[in-house]
Motif scaffolding. Sequence first.
Motif, PDB file in Angstrom:
ATOM      1  N   ALA A  50      42.274   3.309  -1.085  1.00 49.42           N
ATOM      2  CA  ALA A  50      41.718   2.019  -0.672  1.00 49.42           C
ATOM      3  C   ALA A  50      41.019   2.109   0.676  1.00 49.42           C
ATOM      4  O   ALA A  50      40.018   1.426   0.913  1.00 49.42           O
ATOM      5  CB  ALA A  50      42.821   0.955  -0.615  1.00 49.42           C
ATOM      6  N   ILE A  51      41.520   2.958   1.585  1.00 49.79           N
ATOM      7  CA  ILE A  51      40.966   2.976   2.937  1.00 49.79           C
ATOM      8  C   ILE A  51      39.715   3.841   3.067  1.00 49.79           C
ATOM      9  O   ILE A  51      39.218   4.050   4.176  1.00 49.79           O
ATOM     10  CB  ILE A  51      42.023   3.400   3.985  1.00 49.79           C
ATOM     11  N   THR A  52      39.170   4.315   1.934  1.00 54.76           N
ATOM     12  CA  THR A  52      37.863   4.983   1.999  1.00 54.76           C
ATOM     13  C   THR A  52      36.782   3.999   2.425  1.00 54.76           C
ATOM     14  O   THR A  52      35.716   4.404   2.889  1.00 54.76           O
ATOM     15  CB  THR A  52      37.482   5.612   0.645  1.00 54.76           C
ATOM     16  N   VAL A  53      37.043   2.704   2.255  1.00 52.12           N
ATOM     17  CA  VAL A  53      36.224   1.644   2.852  1.00 52.12           C
ATOM     18  C   VAL A  53      37.156   0.784   3.697  1.00 52.12           C
ATOM     19  O   VAL A  53      38.365   0.769   3.495  1.00 52.12           O
ATOM     20  CB  VAL A  53      35.502   0.790   1.790  1.00 52.12           C
ATOM     21  N   TRP A  54      36.608   0.064   4.659  1.00 55.79           N
ATOM     22  CA  TRP A  54      37.427  -0.685   5.603  1.00 55.79           C
ATOM     23  C   TRP A  54      38.316  -1.703   4.893  1.00 55.79           C
ATOM     24  O   TRP A  54      37.865  -2.445   4.012  1.00 55.79           O
ATOM     25  CB  TRP A  54      36.564  -1.388   6.635  1.00 55.79           C
ATOM     26  N   LYS A 115      27.729   7.764  -5.992  1.00 55.02           N
ATOM     27  CA  LYS A 115      26.348   7.300  -5.904  1.00 55.02           C
ATOM     28  C   LYS A 115      26.272   5.787  -6.102  1.00 55.02           C
ATOM     29  O   LYS A 115      25.535   5.087  -5.409  1.00 55.02           O
ATOM     30  CB  LYS A 115      25.498   8.019  -6.948  1.00 55.02           C
ATOM     31  N   ASP A 116      27.067   5.282  -7.041  1.00 55.02           N
ATOM     32  CA  ASP A 116      27.065   3.837  -7.301  1.00 55.02           C
ATOM     33  C   ASP A 116      27.595   3.060  -6.102  1.00 55.02           C
ATOM     34  O   ASP A 116      27.064   2.004  -5.745  1.00 55.02           O
ATOM     35  CB  ASP A 116      27.911   3.523  -8.536  1.00 55.02           C
ATOM     36  N   LYS A 117      28.684   3.573  -5.499  1.00 56.46           N
ATOM     37  CA  LYS A 117      29.327   2.848  -4.402  1.00 56.46           C
ATOM     38  C   LYS A 117      28.565   2.990  -3.088  1.00 56.46           C
ATOM     39  O   LYS A 117      28.506   2.058  -2.292  1.00 56.46           O
ATOM     40  CB  LYS A 117      30.774   3.331  -4.232  1.00 56.46           C
ATOM     41  N   ALA A 118      28.013   4.159  -2.862  1.00 60.19           N
ATOM     42  CA  ALA A 118      27.316   4.394  -1.597  1.00 60.19           C
ATOM     43  C   ALA A 118      25.921   3.763  -1.599  1.00 60.19           C
ATOM     44  O   ALA A 118      25.457   3.255  -0.576  1.00 60.19           O
ATOM     45  CB  ALA A 118      27.212   5.890  -1.329  1.00 60.19           C
ATOM     46  N   LEU A 129      35.183   8.509   1.261  1.00 64.40           N
ATOM     47  CA  LEU A 129      34.574   7.997   0.034  1.00 64.40           C
ATOM     48  C   LEU A 129      33.878   9.123  -0.726  1.00 64.40           C
ATOM     49  O   LEU A 129      33.898   9.143  -1.964  1.00 64.40           O
ATOM     50  CB  LEU A 129      33.580   6.880   0.360  1.00 64.40           C
ATOM     51  N   TYR A 130      33.294  10.055   0.002  1.00 61.22           N
ATOM     52  CA  TYR A 130      32.627  11.187  -0.637  1.00 61.22           C
ATOM     53  C   TYR A 130      33.648  12.149  -1.260  1.00 61.22           C
ATOM     54  O   TYR A 130      33.449  12.652  -2.374  1.00 61.22           O
ATOM     55  CB  TYR A 130      31.778  11.918   0.398  1.00 61.22           C
TER      56      TYR A 130
END
Length: 338
Positions: A50-54, A115-118, A129-130
């Motif tokens: 979950a913490i791959t994004v804030w 690719k979709d998320k970034a 995230l990568y």
Amino acid sequence: MTETAFTPRVFSGIKPSGGLQLGNYLGAIKRFVGMQGEMETVYCVVDLHAITVWQDPAELASATREVAAGYLAAGLDPTKSILFNQSQVSAHAELGWIFNCVARVGWMNRMTQFKDKAGANAEKVSLGLYAYPSLMAADILLYHATHVPVGEDQKQHVELTRDIAAKFNHDYKQDFFPITEPVTEGPATRIMNLRDGTKKMSKSGESDMERINMTDKAEVIAKKFKKAKTDPEPLPETVEGLAGRPEARNLVDIYAALNDTTPEAVIAEYAGAGWGRFKPALADLAVAKLSPIADEMARLMDDPAEIDRVLADGSARAREIANPILQKTYDIVGLLRS
């Protein structure tokens, strides 16, 4: 290398971000519950992912408990399955680093979900995230899991897990990690948006009418299904007649999954029916199946200490499996411990 016989074991997890919705239930939790008793089952709330994004820290803790409550309310028995949150078993992060050193950059570059998320901001997203697919591989292989129930959109990550296991075994000349099999059976492994049948149902959609939240009350569930987007044609005589009708196909799949049947059986019952007949029937079925889960989730969320107790117990049991596998991995790699 001599071939190792691995104990049949299931592993899967759900990320605690946003809130549980119908796709999580039909595509994951309901299937997890159904696999109890078939083989060893290990289920996780993957809070490190979950913490791959804030994430707001207080909201993350609450969301972690909500996912655990969803598992339990849907019928997961913590005496039959291991249920825990990922961050309480540090071996996940430790094996994740080793797999970062096994996985190749080219493999990560092929991950379509990144690719979709970034999107256009790939240079600004977190390294986590990568690289998170290698942590996902560690989640699975830390338990020598032989089977992983996943939706079609996650199948690529299981393929990466297989690649990492195969490369590790080859590089170190050890038949140590299993080549995990994805399990994708079921009529609704990918639940679509109620307002646009070409898009996946999501916790982050713009409108709450797009999704069924697992905390929705009965009247809200009924309203959302009755207002779900459809087309002007009645239901066809065969499932093949749903081709090119994404909203119709989605509602039929949801009905089938909720009723433990097949799309073919649903069409056999409702062939030629208009939406004025089918959508109220779907709404009634959804209320009957989902409202008790929402009520039990609310009860559990009012008792966070009980959720924390279940997660702590599950974490201890998970460590009993994970730590010896991690230590053996260290031995294989040649990492010295005093």
